[in-house]
Design an enzyme around this catalytic site. Structure first.
Site, short mmCIF file in Angstrom:
data_model
loop_
_atom_site.label_atom_id
_atom_site.label_comp_id
_atom_site.label_asym_id
_atom_site.label_seq_id
_atom_site.Cartn_x
_atom_site.Cartn_y
_atom_site.Cartn_z
N GLU B 60 -69.58 -56.94 -1.02
CA GLU B 60 -68.91 -58.05 -0.33
C GLU B 60 -69.44 -59.41 -0.73
OE1 GLU B 60 -69.72 -55.21 1.23
OE2 GLU B 60 -67.79 -54.49 1.98
N HIS B 129 -68.55 -51.52 14.08
CA HIS B 129 -67.19 -51.70 13.60
C HIS B 129 -66.26 -52.32 14.63
CE1 HIS B 129 -68.45 -49.15 10.30
NE2 HIS B 129 -67.28 -49.28 9.72
#
Lengths: 354, 326, 422
Positions: B60, B129
């Site tokens: 990322e 998450h």
């Protein structure tokens, strides 16, 4: 490939060029000395990282680029900016935080920019700019152009994830990037062997299927030669290179760090000073008959005058207007998308009555 | 007007903008061959090829930086994060590079980039998450934070975001991808920084965005049945805030409740509270209340998860409090 | 043994009396039935007689003092008698009975404090209210920003408002009623709903109660022939239009003409242009007309100052402007206080005739009905004429029957012969 021998017989153009490189290195040296002086006089604030001792790396590498190539660098980037052709005035004024600086006084020592020269910034987060270089390389390839994207960083950045991630993608996608690791042996005060398991940095390129070289950074000619090879690889069809250029910082990490500090000995610094890249290159030109002592003195005087001029220019330049505080947080227009511009929170004073 | 899912509306925006501007490309994990982790990029690889629909390694920080670098020299990257939870690894590039470049270069180098992906809690995905980070990004000068609630807004705002010259944090509601709504064909642009009155009312203003819009609308219906008229304002953009609409609504209703998915401490609603009390202090008849996610990491157990999330019932309760009915 | 002289009820309705003059000096000998003092009652000046024989040892109150019935005003006894205990006990006694707090007032306060305010259902959901909230904890009135602003706009003193919010916070619903700010009014199926009093409603109630209760009101009605006023009005409005100044504001209504006539009639009947001020009457030389205006949650009476000196058009324009401001709640206190006489017109609602409640401290109000065409006898023949009924409510403490009738006769004459006015 150019060598001193060919230079000896060379046409005067090459001789001029070699003298210009000497002048560039000397300019950087004198500029940094003056910056150090200005810092101790309180005219430069914040962090200030000097490039003294490493001049051959920036000058040698950038001498191989075209005007339309791109460069990003760390926060120790005064030398790179000058070698890329930013004027001493623009750089000194930026260090002074003046409106006439290359970043309008809003960047400072660590954030020198000149987009017109493809000089896309000094960056303040170690390793953070390496992915940007890959992105610039990606854009070049995307547009099927033949520029190169060059990145300067210190050896301490190689243990940062950004280095690994960027080089990996450059390797996968064969981006026209040259990653130049200026190995001056110390990340601040941490010696390379205390921070890095594998002493030989260039070997890391093997992980990314990337060409690599180890270069003597105090020898301008060697730097130029290695960079020339890397540029050839990077232009189409593109392939990236990791250059490990071994050099040495003759001064402290920043202005708050003494010349040798606790992490290295005075003797070590003195030993390295004997391989001063500027003296080495001057000696070579003298040996080749391209310059004499008088010529070097004249060159030094000229450079000193230019630096003094930059200092005075910076000192006399105005501070940015107070309104500049609010400029360039966002793009001036959003007309492309028909966006209704409004006073964004950033554009409002921080307190109701301020 | 065709009815599309939120997911397909985003897909349409991507497709139209990539067809319109060759500088636009999509990059991220699984956006190409896999067709997108949430299938937002379905069919794009086939249509635009691997140069413009770029699968990345799971890296990322790296690909966010690649996007910023490409934008610095004029491309218009769309960087997809599989979820905004993973973008935490990339935050140096979003905050230190994308948001700062224009300013520290004194306007020489802009970063026209869109970072996008699903945000907020879905169902039982646990602590790492199920997070809402809009306040964190909205805190950063130089970024714009866009959070559409409906398919039409998803399309119109994404198209505007891609054309915007500033870095955009574009947060999609993970639970919204399958929701359906009418979406205008073709050139449908929703301006960034303009809120939308999703339901008019005159006794309390409910400010919401993304997933909380549907919760607020449900609460408004319930309140209506009790004779209480709530105005539902979809902020659509967290930064810049459409203060004109916000102040206008509070001036009509004199009471405000903010519904946000994120945590309470220094959340997006806290900024709104500050703006309202400063901007229309004299219009207020009650303290502004915020309905937020619970101030805990998201638990896995479904009953605990439900307790941690905002709900229409919590909104109704808050409305009654600002009306002094509780 | 000494005898107390007490204020006596010298009329059936007398509650207090003002000692006008002592007729006996301290030390003077008195006999039963002799006049000790003159006392002004609610009706007249009466004599206070001695109920015992001896010497007036003490004049306990000075002339001009008003005291309630039953309070000590003097002592009669033997010369040299020690009456200190009597006076002391009496003083303590009277201090202990300061105009006894009306039980009803206490009950009212308690009722307000414990009325949570909204629907019965909401009240049930409210935690049991604690002791009556103190709106001025530490001397500071707690009010929401909006309530504060609205109160300032309306000239309402928040110190007198009971807050229904947390810790007695005054919120908007404490200032006004109406669906806009009162949730939950749609309560089908409920036997009733309760809405707390808004401040303006409380004020109206208080003042009208004051009026209808203690104010001895009587009513005078007369019917006025408006034929000539109607003609004059049409002519006026037509000339205004021809003059190019045909704006709505320049049009003159029947009511404007009634106001003008009332103002002028009042100049001739100053006894009707007066304030009752408890211990005195103020007769006004200036004429300031209060004009009743219905607003969303009540009524208010903006004042046309010096109405007698203004032209019809000036009155017309001013009344419209004041009415608009009233409906927008933008009247400043000086715009709705200081009237000397009121006019209330329900003609537009086709009310033939009604009686209006006096607006204290004013002493009179004129209730104006609609202008209607009706058959009337004119010089022995039946004619259809436009007629209007007015009823004047008079505070009998100020205006007597004949006084009021005289005023009405003048008014009637003016309206039936409008040229006299112009």
């Amino acid at each position: 490939m150019a060598t001193a021998k060919t230079a000896r017989k060379a046409d005067t153009r090459l001789a001029e060029r070699y003298r210009a490189l000497l002048r560039q290195m000397q300019l950087i040296r004198r500029f940094e000395e003056k910056a150090g002086e200005a810092y101790s006089l309180g005219k430069i604030g914040g962090f200030c990282h000097l490039y003294i001792g490493q001049e051959a790396v920036a000058v040698g590498c950038l001498s191989q680029l075209r005007p339309d190539d791109y460069i990003t660098a760390t926060y120790r980037e005064h030398g790179h900016a000058l070698a890329r052709g930013l004027t001493p005035r623009a750089v000194m004024a930026e260090l002074f935080g003046k409106a006439t600086g290359c970043s309008g006084g809003k960047g400072g020592s660590m954030h020198l920019f000149d987009a017109s020269r493809g000089f896309l910034g000094g960056h303040g987060i170690v390793g953070g700019h390496i992915p940007l270089t890959a992105g610039i390389g990606f854009a070049i390839k995307y547009r099927e152009q033949d520029q190169v994207s060059v990145c300067f960083f210190g050896e301490a950045a190689i243990n940062n994830g950004a280095f690994h991630e960027a080089l990996n993608m450059a390797g996968i996608w064969k981006l026209p990037c040259i990653f130049i690791c200026e190995n001056n042996r110390y990340g601040m005060g941490t010696a390379l062997d205390r921070a890095t398991a594998t002493w030989n940095i260039s070997e890391r390129a093997a992980s990314y299927d990337m060409a690599r070289e180890v270069v003597d950074g105090q020898d301008l000619l060697e730097v130029m030669a290695a960079m020339e090879r890397a540029v050839v690889r990077a232009r189409r069809p593109a392939a990236p290179t990791l250059l490990e250029i071994r050099t040495y910082r003759f001064v402290g990490h920043s202005m708050s760090d003494p010349i040798h500090g606790h992490y290295r000995t005075k003797e070590e610094v003195e030993a390295h000073r004997k391989r001063d890249p500027i003296i080495l290159w001057g000696d070579r030109l003298k040996a080749d008959g391209l310059i004499d002592d008088a010529g070097i003195e004249a060159l030094d005087a000229e450079v000193k005058a230019a630096v003094l001029d930059a200092f005075e220019f910076a000192e006399q330049s105005p501070d940015p207007e107070p309104e500049a505080l609010w400029d360039h947080v966002y793009a001036p227009t959003g007309e492309a998308s028909g966006i209704r511009r409004q006073a964004s929170p950033a554009a409002l004073p921080p307190t109701p009555d301020a | 007007m065709p009815t599309l899912t939120y997911r397909d509306a985003l897909n349409q925006a991507l497709r139209e903008e990539m067809a319109r501007d060759p500088d636009v490309f999509l990059m991220g994990e699984e956006v190409g061959v896999y067709q997108g982790a949430y299938k937002v990029s379905r069919g794009l690889l086939e249509e635009f090829g691997p140069t413009r629909v770029v699968d990345t390694p799971i890296t990322e920080l790296g690909f966010a930086g690649v996007g910023v670098g490409a934008a610095m020299v004029g491309l218009r990257p769309i960087i997809e994060f599989m979820t905004w939870n993973f973008a935490l690894l990339a935050i140096d590039q979003i905050v230190n590079s994308a948001a700062k470049m224009r300013y520290m270069s004194n306007g020489q180098v802009g970063v026209p980039i869109v970072f996008r992906g699903p945000a907020g809690a879905a169902l039982q995905l646990g602590a790492q998450h199920s997070q809402s980070f809009e306040a964190m990004y909205a805190h950063i000068p130089g970024l714009k934070v866009v959070m559409p609630a409906t398919p039409a807004d998803a399309k119109g705002l994404l198209k505007s975001a891609i054309r915007d010259d500033d870095p955009i944090v574009f947060m999609e509601g993970e639970m919204l991808y399958n929701t359906k709504g009418e979406v205008p064909d073709g050139e449908h642009l929703v301006p960034i920084g303009v809120a939308d009155i999703k339901r008019a009312g005159n006794q309390v203003s409910l400010f919401c965005y993304s997933k909380t819009v549907s919760l607020a609308l449900k609460a408004a219906e319930q309140l209506d049945a009790e004779g209480i008229s709530a105005e539902v304002i979809d902020l659509r953009t967290i930064r810049p805030l459409d203060l004109e609409t916000v102040f206008g609504s509070v001036s009509r209703t004199h009471r405000a409740v903010i519904v946000e998915e994120g945590w309470p401490f220094a959340g997006a609603g806290a900024q709104l509270v500050d703006e309202i009390q400063r901007g229309v202090f004299d219009e207020l008849d009650a303290p502004i209340l915020r309905v937020t996610g619970a101030d805990v990491p998201m638990p896995y157990n479904k009953h605990l998860e439900k307790a941690a999330k905002v709900s229409p019932e919590k909104v109704v309760l808050a409305v009654k409090r600002v009306l002094y009915l509780e | 043994m000494a005898t107390k002289v007490l204020m006596e009820a010298l009329s059936p309705t007398m509650e207090e009396g003002r000692l006008v003059e002592w007729k006996k000096a301290e030390g003077a000998a008195v006999k039963v039935g002799e006049i000790l003092a003159e006392v002004e009652t609610d009706k007249a000046v009466m004599d206070l007689q001695a109920r015992a024989e001896g010497v007036l040892l003490k004049q306990a109150i000075t002339p001009g003092t008003t005291v309630p019935v039953g309070q000590l005003v003097g002592v009669i006894g033997s010369a040299g008698e020690d009456i200190a205990g009597l006076l002391g006990a009496s003083a303590a006694g009277s201090a202990g009975v300061p105009a006894p707090p009306p039980a009803s007032a206490q009950a009212r306060t308690a009722a307000v404090a414990t009325t949570p305010g909204a629907t019965a259902a909401a009240a049930a959901a409210t935690p049991a209210p604690g002791p009556a909230p103190t709106p001025t904890a530490g001397g500071r009135v707690k009010a929401s920003p909006l309530a504060r602003r609205m109160a300032a706009d309306r000239g309402v003193d928040l110190a007198g408002v009971q807050g229904s919010g947390p810790e007695g916070r005054i919120v908007v619903r404490d200032l006004s009623t109406g669906a806009r700010v009162t949730p939950g009014l749609r309560a089908e199926g409920e036997a009733f709903i309760e809405v707390p009093l808004s401040q303006i409603r409380k004020t109206i109630a208080k003042r009208l109660t004051q009026s209808i209760g203690p104010v001895p009101t009587f009513y005078l009605t007369t019917e006025i022939d408006m034929e000539r006023v109607a003609e004059a009005r049409e002519a006026l409005n037509q000339s205004a239009q021809r003059g190019g100044a045909g704006e709505e504001a320049a049009k003159v209504s029947f009511n404007d003409i009634v106001l003008k006539a009332t103002a002028m009639a009042l100049r001739q009947h100053a006894r009707c242009n007066a304030w009752w001020q408890d211990d005195r009457i103020r007769y006004w030389n200036e004429v300031h007309l209060s004009v009743a205006v219905a607003i969303e949650d009540g009524l208010i009476t903006p004042v046309v100052r010096h109405a007698d000196q203004k032209t019809l058009r000036e009155i017309a324009v001013e009344v419209r402007s004041l009415a608009t401001r009233a409906r927008e709640r933008r009247l400043t206190p000086d715009q709705y206080t200081g009237g000397t006489f009121s006019v209330s017109n329900l003609g537009m609602f086709e009310i033939d005739q009604f009686t209006a409640v006096i607006n204290p401290p004013e002493a009179g109000i004129l209730a104006v009905g609609s202008v209607q065409a009706k058959p009337v006898a004119v010089e022995g023949r039946v004619e259809v004429r436009r007629r209007m009924r007015v009823t004047m409510s008079c505070d009998h403490r100020v205006i007597d029957g004949a006084t009021g009738a005289g005023f009405l006769r003048t008014l009637k004459g003016m309206l039936e012969n409008p040229l006299a006015m112009l």
